[in-house]
Each structure stands twice: as structure tokens, then as C-alpha cells.
Design a protein around this motif. Structure first.
Motif, PDB file in Angstrom:
ATOM      1  N   GLU A 296      -2.181   2.170 -10.954  1.00 60.29           N
ATOM      2  CA  GLU A 296      -3.088   1.438 -10.624  1.00 60.29           C
ATOM      3  C   GLU A 296      -3.976   1.921  -9.310  1.00 60.29           C
ATOM      4  OE1 GLU A 296      -5.993  -1.892 -10.727  1.00 60.29           O
ATOM      5  OE2 GLU A 296      -4.578  -1.068 -12.418  1.00 60.29           O
ATOM      6  N   ILE A 297      -3.211   1.978  -8.519  1.00 62.37           N
ATOM      7  CA  ILE A 297      -4.054   2.475  -7.092  1.00 62.37           C
ATOM      8  C   ILE A 297      -4.572   3.932  -7.289  1.00 62.37           C
ATOM      9  CG2 ILE A 297      -3.418   2.781  -4.586  1.00 62.37           C
ATOM     10  CD1 ILE A 297      -1.398   0.428  -4.873  1.00 62.37           C
ATOM     11  N   THR A 298      -3.993   4.569  -7.820  1.00 64.70           N
ATOM     12  CA  THR A 298      -4.589   5.953  -7.712  1.00 64.70           C
ATOM     13  C   THR A 298      -5.672   6.063  -8.884  1.00 64.70           C
ATOM     14  OG1 THR A 298      -3.009   6.774  -9.466  1.00 64.70           O
ATOM     15  CG2 THR A 298      -2.703   7.271  -7.360  1.00 64.70           C
ATOM     16  N   ARG A 299      -5.658   5.017  -9.966  1.00 65.92           N
ATOM     17  CA  ARG A 299      -6.957   5.030 -10.843  1.00 65.92           C
ATOM     18  C   ARG A 299      -8.052   4.328 -10.044  1.00 65.92           C
ATOM     19  NH1 ARG A 299      -9.331   1.094 -12.796  1.00 65.92           N
ATOM     20  NH2 ARG A 299      -8.109  -0.610 -12.274  1.00 65.92           N
ATOM     21  N   ARG A 300      -8.015   3.723  -9.078  1.00 67.56           N
ATOM     22  CA  ARG A 300      -8.973   3.259  -8.193  1.00 67.56           C
ATOM     23  C   ARG A 300      -9.377   4.044  -7.112  1.00 67.56           C
ATOM     24  NH1 ARG A 300      -7.053  -2.933  -6.515  1.00 67.56           N
ATOM     25  NH2 ARG A 300      -6.338  -3.556  -8.564  1.00 67.56           N
ATOM     26  N   GLY A 301      -8.917   5.535  -7.119  1.00 65.31           N
ATOM     27  CA  GLY A 301      -9.463   6.394  -6.426  1.00 65.31           C
ATOM     28  C   GLY A 301      -8.776   6.656  -4.960  1.00 65.31           C
ATOM     29  N   PHE A 302      -7.685   6.191  -4.802  1.00 63.50           N
ATOM     30  CA  PHE A 302      -6.725   6.224  -3.355  1.00 63.50           C
ATOM     31  C   PHE A 302      -5.668   7.303  -3.912  1.00 63.50           C
ATOM     32  CE2 PHE A 302      -8.251   1.805  -3.010  1.00 63.50           C
ATOM     33  CZ  PHE A 302      -9.214   2.160  -1.907  1.00 63.50           C
TER      34      PHE A 302
END
Length: 163
Positions: A24-30
Motif C-alpha cells: 500500500e505505501i509503495t503504491r502511494r509512491g513512497f
């Protein structure tokens, strides 16, 4: 580096939550890295392989590298286990490091809890646990999320660390 932990007793859902949060967090670009504490002896190497043979021969560190990845294995050879702080210093910079385990360290954490395990909550006795993710409704003095509501848990963690 910003860090946030996921803690809980065995079979509480920590690893599944970690996996969903990383996605989820990598999907948000982080950018995200993880640290996992193991309470048992583990081996990432395979007996008979060259790198395993190097370690067995007494090498303190073995770095295995290819076009796709590298792995650094460090044998403690009866030395003390390094602190979380020392281990974090070995990571390349990222937006967030999610830590599974290390429940006694002082970084902020969310507790994973499953009612079926019959384990007591850690949160009431630990102020570093900022929220609980549970499969059953709970009344606590801090936020409680549904264990499967990854988006809301990610929102909470990102707000906590200022991302």
C-alpha cells in the motif's frame, strides 16, 4: 530515517499486515524498507552453495551479488546481537522503514491482534504502541483499526511519521 513498527504475539497477523502495508505505501509512491526480527536461528543461505561454504569456512561477512540483487550475510560468531539502531544504520535511505518485531524498542508501533490466539494485548502496558489493528472490536485509549483495513492503517502510520 522514519521508522514504524508492527508488533504482536505469534499468529497475530504481523507478517500479513507488514506485507499489505509495504504494498500500500509503495503504491502511494513512497520508498519502504523492512526489518524483521527473528527469535530463532535462521539461515538465508543454502548448504553446498559457494556462499554457504565461505561462511562455514569462517568468513565474518559474505556478500553475494548478481545483476538483480545483493545480499550481505554477517556471522556474529558469538558476538552480541546488534541493536536495532545499528541495524538501521546499515540500510540505504528510504522514506520509511517498517519494523516487524523489536517490541521492546522505543520506536512508535502498531499492535496486530487476533482474538482467536487468546493472547493479552500488549498496548495497555506499552505507550510506544500508538494504535491496535484487531479482528475484533476493542475499547482502548488509542485508535483501533480493523486488521484488514490496510488503507486506514497506512494513512495513520504515514500521518504519524509526517509523510
Amino acid at each position: 530515517m522514519r521508522v514504524y513498527g508492527v508488533v504482536g504475539w505469534k499468529n497475530a497477523g504481523k507478517t500479513g499486515l507488514m506485507e499489505r502495508l509495504v504494498s500500500e505505501i509503495t503504491r502511494r509512491g513512497f520508498s519502504v524498507s523492512t526489518v524483521k526480527h527473528a527469535h530463532h536461528v535462521f539461515d538465508v543461505d543454502q548448504p553446498g552453495k559457494d556462499s554457504h561454504r565461505h561462511r562455514q569456512a569462517g568468513a565474518r561477512e559474505v556478500l553475494l551479488s548478481s545483476r538483480k540483487r545483493f545480499a550481505l550475510m554477517h556471522e556474529l560468531r558469538d558476538a552480541e546481537e546488534p541493536s536495532l539502531e545499528v541495524l538501521l544504520s546499515k540500510l540505504s535511505p528510504v522514506d520509511l522503514v517498517l519494523i516487524e518485531g523489536y517490541k521492546r524498542d522505543l520506536h512508535p508501533k502498531i499492535e496486530a491482534h487476533r482474538a482467536e490466539t487468546n493472547n493479552p494485548l500488549i498496548a495497555p502496558e506499552d505507550e510506544t504502541i500508538r494504535a491496535v489493528a484487531s479482528d475484533t472490536p476493542l475499547t482502548l485509549d488509542r485508535p483501533v483499526f480493523n486488521l484488514d483495513d490496510t488503507g486506514a492503517i497506512a494513512d495513520f502510520i504515514l500521518a504519524e511519521v509526517g509523510l
